[in-house]
Design an enzyme around this catalytic site. Structure first.
Site, PDB file in Angstrom:
ATOM      1  N   SER A  60       0.842  -1.196   0.000  1.00  0.00           N
ATOM      2  CA  SER A  60       0.000   0.000   0.000  1.00  0.00           C
ATOM      3  C   SER A  60       0.877   1.246   0.000  1.00  0.00           C
ATOM      4  CB  SER A  60      -0.906   0.014   1.232  1.00  0.00           C
ATOM      5  OG  SER A  60      -1.549   1.260   1.359  1.00  0.00           O
TER       6      SER A  60
ATOM      7  N   ASP B 163      -7.247  -5.927   4.162  1.00  0.00           N
ATOM      8  CA  ASP B 163      -6.482  -4.691   4.307  1.00  0.00           C
ATOM      9  C   ASP B 163      -6.515  -4.264   5.771  1.00  0.00           C
ATOM     10  OD1 ASP B 163      -5.328  -2.206   4.132  1.00  0.00           O
ATOM     11  OD2 ASP B 163      -6.739  -1.387   2.676  1.00  0.00           O
TER      12      ASP B 163
ATOM     13  N   MET C 224     -12.015  -5.051   5.385  1.00  0.00           N
ATOM     14  CA  MET C 224     -11.154  -4.211   6.205  1.00  0.00           C
ATOM     15  C   MET C 224     -10.952  -4.878   7.565  1.00  0.00           C
ATOM     16  SD  MET C 224     -10.254  -1.676   4.339  1.00  0.00           S
ATOM     17  CE  MET C 224      -9.366  -0.836   5.669  1.00  0.00           C
TER      18      MET C 224
ATOM     19  N   HIS D  75      -1.416  -1.316  -4.115  1.00  0.00           N
ATOM     20  CA  HIS D  75      -2.681  -0.869  -3.534  1.00  0.00           C
ATOM     21  C   HIS D  75      -2.623   0.643  -3.323  1.00  0.00           C
ATOM     22  CE1 HIS D  75      -6.432  -1.694  -1.373  1.00  0.00           C
ATOM     23  NE2 HIS D  75      -6.063  -0.779  -0.502  1.00  0.00           N
TER      24      HIS D  75
ATOM     25  N   HIS E  72      -8.394   1.812  -4.215  1.00  0.00           N
ATOM     26  CA  HIS E  72      -9.388   1.626  -3.161  1.00  0.00           C
ATOM     27  C   HIS E  72      -9.985   2.987  -2.805  1.00  0.00           C
ATOM     28  CE1 HIS E  72      -9.943   0.310   1.355  1.00  0.00           C
ATOM     29  NE2 HIS E  72     -11.091   0.557   0.769  1.00  0.00           N
TER      30      HIS E  72
ATOM     31  N   ASP F  37      -4.670   3.782  -1.747  1.00  0.00           N
ATOM     32  CA  ASP F  37      -5.750   4.234  -0.875  1.00  0.00           C
ATOM     33  C   ASP F  37      -6.113   5.685  -1.178  1.00  0.00           C
ATOM     34  OD1 ASP F  37      -6.230   1.949   0.849  1.00  0.00           O
ATOM     35  OD2 ASP F  37      -4.203   2.296   1.614  1.00  0.00           O
TER      36      ASP F  37
ATOM     37  N   MET G 117     -11.959   5.217  -0.722  1.00  0.00           N
ATOM     38  CA  MET G 117     -12.575   5.444   0.582  1.00  0.00           C
ATOM     39  C   MET G 117     -13.155   6.853   0.572  1.00  0.00           C
ATOM     40  SD  MET G 117      -9.898   3.567   3.153  1.00  0.00           S
ATOM     41  CE  MET G 117      -8.429   3.765   2.145  1.00  0.00           C
TER      42      MET G 117
ATOM     43  N   MET H  95      -8.514   8.697  -0.057  1.00  0.00           N
ATOM     44  CA  MET H  95      -9.340   9.137   1.078  1.00  0.00           C
ATOM     45  C   MET H  95      -9.760  10.586   0.893  1.00  0.00           C
ATOM     46  SD  MET H  95      -7.024   7.617   4.180  1.00  0.00           S
ATOM     47  CE  MET H  95      -6.208   6.029   4.045  1.00  0.00           C
TER      48      MET H  95
END
Length: 219
Positions: free
Chosen positions: A7, A174, A136, A32, A65, A34, A67, A36
């Site tokens: 990640s 994750d 998660m 990966h 991913h 993330d 979020m 956000m």
């Protein structure tokens, strides 16, 4: 053997291209990413421009991913930026099935994620359409958190659900993945392990080798 997905949330952004190369050379399977928004989770992280830069810097599959609230508003932008797979959160939209169809229409793999307190039943209506089911094992928003032990039982239940509805769907975990938890998570049913701090804190090759050794010793 399970796939490893470093990640980049835990990477050194001043040396991002260098660290991506190190991940490739050490045998990472995918990257990966993330994303956000400071609303769905209490932190703000990577955006479209960073995904574009990552795409230029690695040949590995970009596992993005989201979020973020209302992910359907941003799916096309991330697809165009170079995401190979896009995962949305069940809690972030009332239109998960529509969003999954949108991801597929853009030629990308589609995933659905749920938080630790979200029932696994959220997967049932869309499982046949999924390429990825993301569980998660920490509350999302920050790296370096401890694995929630109850996630192992949830993972076993998710594997049973996946096997009955869509065996081709991969299960990704994750949060809190390290040499101590990796083998347990794979034994419980995970196909892909997301690891941030456990990969980027120190020497990347050594860290990935340690994770691989942990998985090998558990077989």
């Amino acid at each position: 053997m399970a796939r490893l997905a470093p990640s980049v949330l835990s990477a050194d952004f001043a040396r991002l291209a260098e660290q991506l190369r190190a991940c490739e050379e050490a045998g990472a399977d995918l990257i990966h990413v993330d994303v956000m928004d400071g609303r769905f989770v209490p932190n703000i992280s990577l955006g479209v421009v960073v995904v574009e830069a990552l795409k230029r810097s690695t040949r590995l599959f970009l596992d993005v991913h989201l979020m973020i609230v209302e992910p359907e508003r941003h799916i096309e932008a991330f697809a165009k930026a170079g995401a190979d797979g896009i995962t949305i959160h069940a809690e972030a939209t009332p239109h998960a099935h529509r969003a999954i169809e949108q991801i597929h229409s853009l030629g990308k793999q589609a995933g659905l994620a749920i938080n630790p307190a979200t029932p696994l039943d959220f997967f049932k209506p869309v499982m046949p359409a999924l390429d990825l089911a993301l569980l998660m094992a920490v509350n999302p928003g920050f790296g370096g958190q401890k694995f929630i032990p109850e996630s192992l039982a949830r993972l076993q239940d998710l594997k049973s659900l996946r096997d009955s509805l869509n065996p081709r769907c991969l299960i990704e975990v994750d949060g809190g993945i390290n040499a101590a938890t990796a083998a347990q998570v794979v034994a419980a049913g995970a196909d892909i392990l997301v690891a941030g701090t456990a990969v980027f804190s120190g020497d990347i090759k050594s860290n990935i080798d340690t994770l691989r050794s942990s998985l090998a010793s558990s077989r």
